[in-house]
Design a protein around this motif. Structure first.
Motif, mmCIF file in Angstrom:
data_model
loop_
_atom_site.group_PDB
_atom_site.id
_atom_site.type_symbol
_atom_site.label_atom_id
_atom_site.label_comp_id
_atom_site.label_asym_id
_atom_site.label_seq_id
_atom_site.Cartn_x
_atom_site.Cartn_y
_atom_site.Cartn_z
ATOM 1 N N ASP A 66 0.910 -1.072 0.201
ATOM 2 C CA ASP A 66 -0.035 -0.032 -0.112
ATOM 3 C C ASP A 66 0.988 1.295 -0.016
ATOM 4 O O ASP A 66 0.711 2.145 -0.763
ATOM 5 C CB ASP A 66 -1.018 0.266 1.264
ATOM 6 C CG ASP A 66 -1.955 -0.819 1.287
ATOM 7 O OD1 ASP A 66 -2.510 -1.318 0.025
ATOM 8 O OD2 ASP A 66 -2.222 -1.563 2.322
ATOM 9 N N THR A 67 1.912 1.219 0.967
ATOM 10 C CA THR A 67 2.635 2.456 0.925
ATOM 11 C C THR A 67 4.154 2.131 1.397
ATOM 12 O O THR A 67 4.280 1.120 1.855
ATOM 13 C CB THR A 67 2.040 3.351 2.386
ATOM 14 O OG1 THR A 67 1.903 2.356 3.509
ATOM 15 C CG2 THR A 67 0.666 3.910 2.100
ATOM 16 N N ALA A 78 4.422 -1.043 4.028
ATOM 17 C CA ALA A 78 3.176 -1.517 4.652
ATOM 18 C C ALA A 78 2.197 -2.089 3.740
ATOM 19 O O ALA A 78 2.107 -1.332 2.626
ATOM 20 C CB ALA A 78 2.516 -0.321 5.425
ATOM 21 N N GLY A 79 1.520 -3.023 3.983
ATOM 22 C CA GLY A 79 0.274 -3.610 2.911
ATOM 23 C C GLY A 79 -0.285 -4.825 3.701
ATOM 24 O O GLY A 79 -0.220 -5.019 4.840
ATOM 25 N N THR A 80 -0.549 -5.775 2.506
ATOM 26 C CA THR A 80 -1.376 -6.645 2.988
ATOM 27 C C THR A 80 -0.924 -8.143 2.344
ATOM 28 O O THR A 80 -0.482 -8.102 1.233
ATOM 29 C CB THR A 80 -3.149 -6.584 2.340
ATOM 30 O OG1 THR A 80 -3.477 -5.333 2.974
ATOM 31 C CG2 THR A 80 -3.953 -7.845 3.060
ATOM 32 N N ARG A 83 -2.767 -7.367 7.680
ATOM 33 C CA ARG A 83 -2.130 -6.071 7.309
ATOM 34 C C ARG A 83 -0.621 -6.060 8.182
ATOM 35 O O ARG A 83 -0.655 -6.448 9.410
ATOM 36 C CB ARG A 83 -2.995 -4.881 7.881
ATOM 37 C CG ARG A 83 -4.250 -4.780 6.902
ATOM 38 C CD ARG A 83 -4.933 -3.530 7.375
ATOM 39 N NE ARG A 83 -4.231 -2.487 7.221
ATOM 40 C CZ ARG A 83 -4.020 -1.545 8.107
ATOM 41 N NH1 ARG A 83 -4.408 -1.569 9.525
ATOM 42 N NH2 ARG A 83 -3.261 -0.249 8.105
ATOM 43 N N SER A 143 -3.278 3.428 10.398
ATOM 44 C CA SER A 143 -3.237 3.797 8.620
ATOM 45 C C SER A 143 -2.123 3.264 8.152
ATOM 46 O O SER A 143 -1.050 3.043 8.633
ATOM 47 C CB SER A 143 -3.534 5.173 8.481
ATOM 48 O OG SER A 143 -2.190 5.871 8.708
ATOM 49 N N SER A 144 -2.164 2.925 6.760
ATOM 50 C CA SER A 144 -1.142 2.570 6.032
ATOM 51 C C SER A 144 -0.080 3.602 5.993
ATOM 52 O O SER A 144 1.005 3.233 5.775
ATOM 53 C CB SER A 144 -1.732 1.965 4.746
ATOM 54 O OG SER A 144 -2.539 1.177 4.590
ATOM 55 N N GLU A 170 2.656 6.601 -1.915
ATOM 56 C CA GLU A 170 1.622 5.749 -2.128
ATOM 57 C C GLU A 170 1.739 5.029 -3.260
ATOM 58 O O GLU A 170 1.518 5.511 -4.110
ATOM 59 C CB GLU A 170 0.161 6.666 -2.007
ATOM 60 C CG GLU A 170 -1.068 6.039 -1.737
ATOM 61 C CD GLU A 170 -2.044 7.159 -1.438
ATOM 62 O OE1 GLU A 170 -2.974 7.027 -0.259
ATOM 63 O OE2 GLU A 170 -2.283 7.902 -2.089
#
Length: 321
Positions: free
Chosen positions: A33-34, A64-66, A82, A111-112, A318
């Motif tokens: 994500d970021t 950061a992500g999933t 996450r 948050s991401s 992002e």
């Protein structure tokens, strides 16, 4: 997938279309994500960092992500979870296959953007101040480069740990950010005499220095007996030479510190630190400062903000479209 790669040293990053990686033994596949940018990324681009992978490679130390897939042998994580991760590379890509061991589950409250700004900046400052310097309540902490990505977290954590914090930064706008983070005293590195002001305030017990150069020399001469100095970067471009006679006369301690090195020599130092920091975040005691959030295709502009010292706190890219 899209990725921003270093294809030649000291040149802008190149946006490329690459094959999506597959997770190997002990790895997970992250949909990113970021990605948080760091001063070390600038050194990597120049080819002067302590690690130098073969070209081409994808930049980005932390992400950061999933999790979207698990490699063989991964049992402590699950698809859909996450996470944030410090990987050294590969953050500026839409997917990354990374070791499960470097993944830190992040709470729903985070948050991401905050997650990508969290591990290196807060982790570096927390381990430096707590594990290495043993900062105590009531001590006077001098933070050089205090408005930067790690400097600002040192101000915030120093205050949280009960220290009296002196922040050194360039210009009124950056000092205002330091004040908001909890600094008790402000020094403008462009115009003020660091040594004189710190001595007038009573001297420094701990010096946190990602800058080096003349600022380190001034800080060292403003130290109280038995103070601890932590050189952890040289943003000025000058690596200071530490006079042993001053260490001797004032009973000072210079603490060598490379946060990333603990991943290999003593990983529990990092995992214990992350656990404490995430508790503080969930409790509302930590508030990551992100000055800029920039899309992946503009990563070169994001890096320029760091290079030109126009950012305060963190710059986050992002990645997800």
């Amino acid at each position: 997938m899209r990725a921003m790669q270093v294809t030649a040293y000291d040149e802008p990053l190149t946006l490329k279309e690459l094959e999506m990686p597959m997770p190997g033994q002990g790895e997970v596949l992250i949909q990113v994500d970021t990605c948080g940018l760091n001063f070390g990324d600038l050194l990597i681009i120049k080819g002067t960092y302590q690690e130098k992978p073969p070209l081409p490679f994808t930049l980005g130390m932390e992400m950061a992500g999933t999790i979207t897939a698990l490699g063989a042998g991964v049992e402590n994580l699950k698809v859909g979870q996450r996470v944030a991760a410090y990987t050294g590379f590969d953050g500026l890509a839409e997917y990354a296959a990374i070791p499960a061991a470097v993944c830190v589950p992040i709470p729903e409250e985070m948050s991401s953007v905050d997650a990508a700004a969290f591990l290196i900046a807060y982790g570096t400052s927390h381990v430096a101040l707590d594990y290495k310097a043993r900062l105590q309540p009531g001590e006077r902490l001098l933070v050089l480069g205090a408005s930067g990505g790690i400097g600002l977290t040192a101000v915030e954590l120093g205050k949280l740990m009960g220290a009296e914090v002196i922040a050194v930064a360039r210009g009124a706008d950056k000092l205002a950010v330091c004040k908001e983070a909890g600094a008790d005293h402000l020094i403008n590195s462009e115009t003020d005499d660091i040594r004189a002001i710190v001595k007038e305030l009573g001297g420094a017990d701990v010096v946190y220095d990602p800058v080096g150069g003349d600022q380190f020399k001034a800080a060292m001469r403003a130290c109280n007996p038995e103070a601890r100095l932590i050189p952890l970067g040289f943003a000025s471009g000058e690596v200071p030479q530490i006079p042993a006679n001053i260490l001797l006369v004032k009973n000072l301690t210079a603490l060598g510190f490379y946060w990333g090195g603990y991943a290999k020599i003593k990983p529990s130092v990092l995992t214990d630190s992350f656990a404490e920091l995430i508790k503080w975040y969930v409790a509302g005691k930590l508030k990551p400062h992100v000055s800029n959030v920039i899309p992946l295709e503009q990563a070169n502009e994001a890096l320029a903000l760091l290079r030109d010292r126009k950012a305060t706190g963190k710059v986050v890219v992002e990645v997800a479209r």
